[in-house]
Design a protein around this motif. Structure first.
Motif, PDB file in Angstrom:
ATOM      1  N   TRP A  68       0.865  -1.188   0.000  1.00  0.00           N
ATOM      2  CA  TRP A  68       0.000   0.000   0.000  1.00  0.00           C
ATOM      3  C   TRP A  68       0.899   1.236   0.000  1.00  0.00           C
ATOM      4  O   TRP A  68       1.858   1.307   0.762  1.00  0.00           O
ATOM      5  N   THR A  69       0.590   2.196  -0.854  1.00  0.00           N
ATOM      6  CA  THR A  69       1.384   3.421  -0.927  1.00  0.00           C
ATOM      7  C   THR A  69       0.458   4.627  -1.022  1.00  0.00           C
ATOM      8  O   THR A  69      -0.636   4.566  -1.596  1.00  0.00           O
ATOM      9  N   ALA A  70       0.909   5.729  -0.459  1.00  0.00           N
ATOM     10  CA  ALA A  70       0.211   7.015  -0.568  1.00  0.00           C
ATOM     11  C   ALA A  70       1.273   8.104  -0.683  1.00  0.00           C
ATOM     12  O   ALA A  70       2.290   8.075   0.012  1.00  0.00           O
ATOM     13  N   GLU A  71       1.026   9.055  -1.568  1.00  0.00           N
ATOM     14  CA  GLU A  71       2.017  10.098  -1.829  1.00  0.00           C
ATOM     15  C   GLU A  71       1.328  11.435  -2.038  1.00  0.00           C
ATOM     16  O   GLU A  71       0.264  11.525  -2.681  1.00  0.00           O
ATOM     17  N   HIS A  72       1.928  12.482  -1.489  1.00  0.00           N
ATOM     18  CA  HIS A  72       1.423  13.845  -1.667  1.00  0.00           C
ATOM     19  C   HIS A  72       2.561  14.734  -2.163  1.00  0.00           C
ATOM     20  O   HIS A  72       3.671  14.698  -1.611  1.00  0.00           O
ATOM     21  N   ARG A  73       2.275  15.488  -3.206  1.00  0.00           N
ATOM     22  CA  ARG A  73       3.247  16.439  -3.727  1.00  0.00           C
ATOM     23  C   ARG A  73       2.615  17.824  -3.791  1.00  0.00           C
ATOM     24  O   ARG A  73       1.430  17.959  -4.119  1.00  0.00           O
ATOM     25  N   TYR A  74       3.425  18.817  -3.488  1.00  0.00           N
ATOM     26  CA  TYR A  74       2.941  20.201  -3.532  1.00  0.00           C
ATOM     27  C   TYR A  74       4.033  21.062  -4.142  1.00  0.00           C
ATOM     28  O   TYR A  74       5.137  21.164  -3.606  1.00  0.00           O
ATOM     29  N   ARG A  75       3.722  21.647  -5.284  1.00  0.00           N
ATOM     30  CA  ARG A  75       4.700  22.464  -5.990  1.00  0.00           C
ATOM     31  C   ARG A  75       4.014  23.719  -6.528  1.00  0.00           C
ATOM     32  O   ARG A  75       3.587  23.761  -7.685  1.00  0.00           O
ATOM     33  N   PRO A  76       3.908  24.749  -5.699  1.00  0.00           N
ATOM     34  CA  PRO A  76       3.300  25.998  -6.153  1.00  0.00           C
ATOM     35  C   PRO A  76       4.306  26.829  -6.940  1.00  0.00           C
ATOM     36  O   PRO A  76       5.411  26.385  -7.260  1.00  0.00           O
ATOM     37  N   ALA A  77       3.936  28.053  -7.214  1.00  0.00           N
ATOM     38  CA  ALA A  77       4.833  28.939  -7.954  1.00  0.00           C
ATOM     39  C   ALA A  77       5.999  29.407  -7.099  1.00  0.00           C
ATOM     40  O   ALA A  77       7.016  29.873  -7.629  1.00  0.00           O
ATOM     41  N   ASP A  78       5.893  29.288  -5.798  1.00  0.00           N
ATOM     42  CA  ASP A  78       6.949  29.698  -4.879  1.00  0.00           C
ATOM     43  C   ASP A  78       8.181  28.820  -5.072  1.00  0.00           C
ATOM     44  O   ASP A  78       8.115  27.598  -4.889  1.00  0.00           O
ATOM     45  N   PRO A  79       9.340  29.377  -5.424  1.00  0.00           N
ATOM     46  CA  PRO A  79      10.539  28.539  -5.645  1.00  0.00           C
ATOM     47  C   PRO A  79      11.075  27.915  -4.367  1.00  0.00           C
ATOM     48  O   PRO A  79      11.935  27.038  -4.432  1.00  0.00           O
ATOM     49  N   HIS A  80      10.595  28.349  -3.212  1.00  0.00           N
ATOM     50  CA  HIS A  80      11.081  27.796  -1.948  1.00  0.00           C
ATOM     51  C   HIS A  80      10.310  26.555  -1.514  1.00  0.00           C
ATOM     52  O   HIS A  80      10.624  25.987  -0.462  1.00  0.00           O
ATOM     53  N   VAL A  81       9.308  26.169  -2.282  1.00  0.00           N
ATOM     54  CA  VAL A  81       8.483  25.026  -1.891  1.00  0.00           C
ATOM     55  C   VAL A  81       8.430  24.015  -3.039  1.00  0.00           C
ATOM     56  O   VAL A  81       7.984  24.333  -4.140  1.00  0.00           O
ATOM     57  N   ASP A  82       8.924  22.836  -2.783  1.00  0.00           N
ATOM     58  CA  ASP A  82       8.761  21.675  -3.668  1.00  0.00           C
ATOM     59  C   ASP A  82       8.672  20.477  -2.737  1.00  0.00           C
ATOM     60  O   ASP A  82       9.662  19.821  -2.435  1.00  0.00           O
ATOM     61  N   TRP A  83       7.474  20.186  -2.279  1.00  0.00           N
ATOM     62  CA  TRP A  83       7.221  19.278  -1.160  1.00  0.00           C
ATOM     63  C   TRP A  83       6.830  17.897  -1.674  1.00  0.00           C
ATOM     64  O   TRP A  83       6.086  17.765  -2.656  1.00  0.00           O
ATOM     65  N   GLN A  84       7.330  16.868  -0.977  1.00  0.00           N
ATOM     66  CA  GLN A  84       6.954  15.501  -1.307  1.00  0.00           C
ATOM     67  C   GLN A  84       6.913  14.675  -0.035  1.00  0.00           C
ATOM     68  O   GLN A  84       7.859  14.685   0.754  1.00  0.00           O
ATOM     69  N   ALA A  85       5.802  13.962   0.175  1.00  0.00           N
ATOM     70  CA  ALA A  85       5.646  13.085   1.335  1.00  0.00           C
ATOM     71  C   ALA A  85       5.112  11.746   0.850  1.00  0.00           C
ATOM     72  O   ALA A  85       4.224  11.692  -0.019  1.00  0.00           O
ATOM     73  N   ARG A  86       5.641  10.661   1.414  1.00  0.00           N
ATOM     74  CA  ARG A  86       5.251   9.326   0.968  1.00  0.00           C
ATOM     75  C   ARG A  86       5.240   8.380   2.154  1.00  0.00           C
ATOM     76  O   ARG A  86       6.130   8.433   3.012  1.00  0.00           O
ATOM     77  N   VAL A  87       4.235   7.512   2.220  1.00  0.00           N
ATOM     78  CA  VAL A  87       4.175   6.450   3.224  1.00  0.00           C
ATOM     79  C   VAL A  87       3.848   5.144   2.506  1.00  0.00           C
ATOM     80  O   VAL A  87       3.216   5.136   1.444  1.00  0.00           O
ATOM     81  N   TYR A  88       4.278   4.023   3.089  1.00  0.00           N
ATOM     82  CA  TYR A  88       4.013   2.729   2.469  1.00  0.00           C
ATOM     83  C   TYR A  88       3.931   1.654   3.535  1.00  0.00           C
ATOM     84  O   TYR A  88       4.426   1.807   4.659  1.00  0.00           O
ATOM     85  N   ARG A  89       3.323   0.540   3.129  1.00  0.00           N
ATOM     86  CA  ARG A  89       3.231  -0.639   3.981  1.00  0.00           C
ATOM     87  C   ARG A  89       3.387  -1.873   3.105  1.00  0.00           C
ATOM     88  O   ARG A  89       2.686  -2.022   2.096  1.00  0.00           O
ATOM     89  N   ASN A  90       4.324  -2.762   3.472  1.00  0.00           N
ATOM     90  CA  ASN A  90       4.537  -4.022   2.776  1.00  0.00           C
ATOM     91  C   ASN A  90       4.271  -5.171   3.739  1.00  0.00           C
ATOM     92  O   ASN A  90       4.805  -5.185   4.849  1.00  0.00           O
ATOM     93  N   ASP A  91       3.470  -6.116   3.290  1.00  0.00           N
ATOM     94  CA  ASP A  91       3.172  -7.301   4.091  1.00  0.00           C
ATOM     95  C   ASP A  91       3.597  -8.516   3.273  1.00  0.00           C
ATOM     96  O   ASP A  91       2.977  -8.855   2.266  1.00  0.00           O
ATOM     97  N   ASN A  92       4.688  -9.162   3.701  1.00  0.00           N
ATOM     98  CA  ASN A  92       5.239 -10.319   2.986  1.00  0.00           C
ATOM     99  C   ASN A  92       5.014 -11.579   3.806  1.00  0.00           C
ATOM    100  O   ASN A  92       5.349 -11.617   4.997  1.00  0.00           O
ATOM    101  N   ARG A  93       4.468 -12.626   3.160  1.00  0.00           N
ATOM    102  CA  ARG A  93       4.200 -13.890   3.847  1.00  0.00           C
ATOM    103  C   ARG A  93       4.671 -15.052   2.986  1.00  0.00           C
ATOM    104  O   ARG A  93       4.545 -15.037   1.761  1.00  0.00           O
TER     105      ARG A  93
END
Length: 477
Positions: A68-93
Motif C-alpha cells: 500500500w502506498t500514498a504520496e502527496h506532492r505540492y509544488r506551487p509557484a513559490d521557488p522555496h516550496v517543492d514538497w513531497q511526502a510518501r508512506v508505504y506498507r509491505n506485508d510479505n508472507r
C-alpha cells in the motif's frame, strides 16, 4: 528447470488526482501471489541446479505480498516550496505447507522532503532537506517448532545542496541514521553520520571532468528474516557473542564526459563517458556455516561439524552469523558511448570490475553482496523505421572470468542476442503493441555472480533462463 514453475498472479491498482493549485495525490495497492512446489533453500536456490543427485524433495509453498502506498506532492509557484511526502506498507508472507511453517515480515516506512530553489549572487542552489523512517517486524512460527521474532528500524535525516556556479556544479550533503536490529539475543544498535561530495567542471570543446565521494551505513534490514527458521539459541554462533556492527561502505569515483554534435555527419549527436570507481564495504553480515548450508545433512554426506542431535532429528541449522572480518573492495572502470542521427540511436558500454580484499586478492562471490566477473560489453541499437514502428537489437558479450580464489571455479564467458519491436497501429499513442525476445539463440549460461557448490568433484551453478519471448499490449483511454 525442474520445479521452477508455479502459479503467479499480480493485481495492481493506482489512482492519482491531477495537479490542482500545485497539489497532487497518488494512491496505490498491489497484491502478488505465487504458489508452487519448490525446494526450500539449499540445493536449487542458493546452490546450483537441482539435479537428481543433490536436490531435495519439492515443498509446496505459497508466497504473498501486499503493498500500500500514498504520496502527496505540492509544488506551487513559490521557488522555496517543492514538497513531497510518501508512506508505504509491505506485508510479505511465506507458507511452507508440509510443516505448517509461516514466515511473515511487515514493513512500514515513509519519507518527507522539501527542495528550496534560491539564487545567491552568481550561484544557484537547490537545497533538499527531509527525513525518512523504516521499520520491519518479522515472525516465524511452526506448529511443532520455535516461534521467533525479529525487529528492525531506522530513522534518517538528510540535507543535500546542489549548487551551480558558471561552469562548476557542486553537490554536498550529510545524512544521519539511527538504527536498531535485534536477532534472538543479539542487538545491532547505533547511529552514524554519512557525508557525500561531488563536483563537475565544464571544460572547453564539450568536455567536462567529474569526481565524487560518499559514505553510507546500513544498520537495519541487513539480517534476513528467513534465517530465523534455522537458528538455535545454543548451537548457532552469533558473531562470537559480540554485538553486531552496522555495514559501512565508502564509494569514490571520477572521470570525464564529452558531448558533441555534427561529429561524423551533419546533425548527429555523440556522448562519451569514462568512469573509474571503487566501493569499499566492511562489516557486512554473512552466514558462516562450516557445512555450507542449513540443509547439508540431506546431501547424505554431512560435514563432521554438523551437530549430531540435529542430524538424528533431521533438522536444518544455521551454524553461524557474523560480521565479515575482512573488507571487500569492488573496483573497476566503465566506458560509455552513444551516437545517433535522425531516427537511429546506438549505445555502447564496456565494464571491467573485480571484487578483492585489502591485499588485492580476489574474494570470489559473496552471498547477498556480489562479486567480480568477466568483462562485459553491451551494444544496443534503436531504429525508428516508421513513425509508428520502432525496432531494436541488443548484444551482450561477457568474457571469461579466471581471476578467482583457489576454492571457487573459473567461469565461462557467454554472449546474448536480444531483439525488440514496438508498433503503434494508430496515429496517436492510445494503443501500443510490443514484442521482446531475450536470449534469441537460447544460449546456455550462468551469471558470474551465481553461487556455486562442489559436489562429487563437480561444480554446480544454476543456469539462467533460456529464450524468453514476451508480447505486451497497452491501451490508453
Amino acid at each position: 528447470m525442474p520445479y521452477s514453475g508455479g502459479r503467479d498472479r499480480d493485481y495492481l491498482a493506482r489512482i492519482s488526482r491531477v495537479p490542482a493549485s500545485g497539489h497532487q495525490l497518488r494512491f496505490g495497492v498491489q497484491r502478488n501471489t505465487f504458489e508452487g512446489d519448490h525446494h526450500y533453500g539449499s540445493w536449487g536456490s542458493d546452490f546450483g541446479d537441482p539435479r537428481e543427485t543433490t536436490r531435495q524433495d519439492p515443498v509446496g509453498q505459497e508466497q504473498r505480498r501486499e503493498t500500500w502506498t500514498a504520496e502527496h506532492r505540492y509544488r506551487p509557484a513559490d521557488p522555496h516550496v517543492d514538497w513531497q511526502a510518501r508512506v508505504y506498507r509491505n506485508d510479505n508472507r511465506l507458507e511452507r505447507q508440509d510443516r505448517s511453517t509461516a514466515t511473515r515480515a511487515v514493513e512500514h516506512g515513509g519519507d518527507v522532503r522539501n527542495t528550496f530553489t534560491l539564487d545567491a549572487g552568481p550561484t544557484r542552489h537547490r537545497l533538499t532537506a527531509g527525513f525518512d523512517y523504516y521499520t520491519e517486524d518479522g515472525r516465524i512460527g511452526q506448529t511443532d517448532g520455535p516461534r521467533l521474532s525479529h525487529r528492525s528500524r531506522n530513522f534518517g535525516a538528510f540535507l543535500q545542496n546542489r549548487m551551480r556556479w558558471e561552469r562548476l556544479r557542486l553537490s554536498a550533503g550529510l545524512r544521519f541514521d539511527d538504527y536498531n536490529t535485534d536477532l534472538v539475543e543479539q542487538d545491532l544498535d547505533g547511529d552514524a553520520v554519512s557525508p557525500n561530495l561531488s563536483a563537475e567542471l565544464e571544460m572547453s570543446a564539450g568536455w567536462s571532468a567529474f569526481a565524487g565521494y560518499g559514505e553510507a551505513v546500513s544498520g537495519a534490514g541487513v539480517l534476513p528474516i528467513g534465517w530465523l527458521a534455522y537458528i538455535d539459541d545454543e548451537e548457532t554462533n552469533l558473531n562470537d557473542g559480540e554485538p553486531f556492527e552496522a555495514e559501512e561502505s565508502r564509494r569514490t569515483e571520477g572521470g570525464l564526459r564529452y558531448q558533441g554534435r555534427d561529429w561524423i555527419t551533419a546533425r548527429d549527436r555523440f556522448d562519451f563517458e569514462a568512469t573509474l570507481f571503487e566501493t569499499r564495504i566492511k562489516n557486512s553480515i554473512e552466514r558462516n556455516d562450516p557445512w555450507g548450508s542449513p540443509h547439508q545433512y540431506r546431501a547424505g554426506n554431512p560435514h563432521d561439524d554438523f551437530p549430531q542431535d540435529f542430524l538424528d532429528n533431521n533438522q536444518p541449522l544455521v551454524g553461524g552469523i557474523r560480521n565479515r572480518p575482512d573488507p571487500v573492495r569492488l573496483r573497476g572502470y566503465e566506458l560509455r558511448a552513444a551516437w545517433g542521427v535522425g531516427p537511429y540511436d546506438a549505445r555502447l558500454s564496456f565494464l571491467s570490475a573485480e571484487a578483492v580484499d585489502d591485499d588485492g586478492d580476489p574474494v570470489g562471490v559473496i552471498r547477498r553482496l556480489g562479486g567480480g566477473g568477466g568483462d562485459r560489453l553491451v551494444f544496443d541499437q534503436r531504429w525508428s523505421a516508421h513513425e509508428t514502428l520502432t525496432l531494436g537489437y541488443t548484444l551482450t558479450w561477457v568474457g571469461d572470468h579466471t581471476d578467482v580464489p583457489d576454492d571457487e571455479p573459473e567461469r565461462d564467458g557467454y554472449h546474448l542476442h536480444d531483439v525488440q519491436a514496438e508498433w503503434r497501429p494508430w496515429a496517436d499513442d492510445r494503443l501500443t503493441l510490443a514484442l521482446a525476445v531475450h536470449n534469441l539463440f537460447d544460449e546456455q549460461y550462468a551469471e558470474h555472480t551465481s553461487l556455486a557448490v562442489e559436489e562429487n568433484d563437480e561444480w554446480q551453478i544454476r543456469d539462467e533462463p533460456g529464450r524468453d519471448v514476451r508480447v505486451t499490449g497497452t491501451l490508453r483511454f
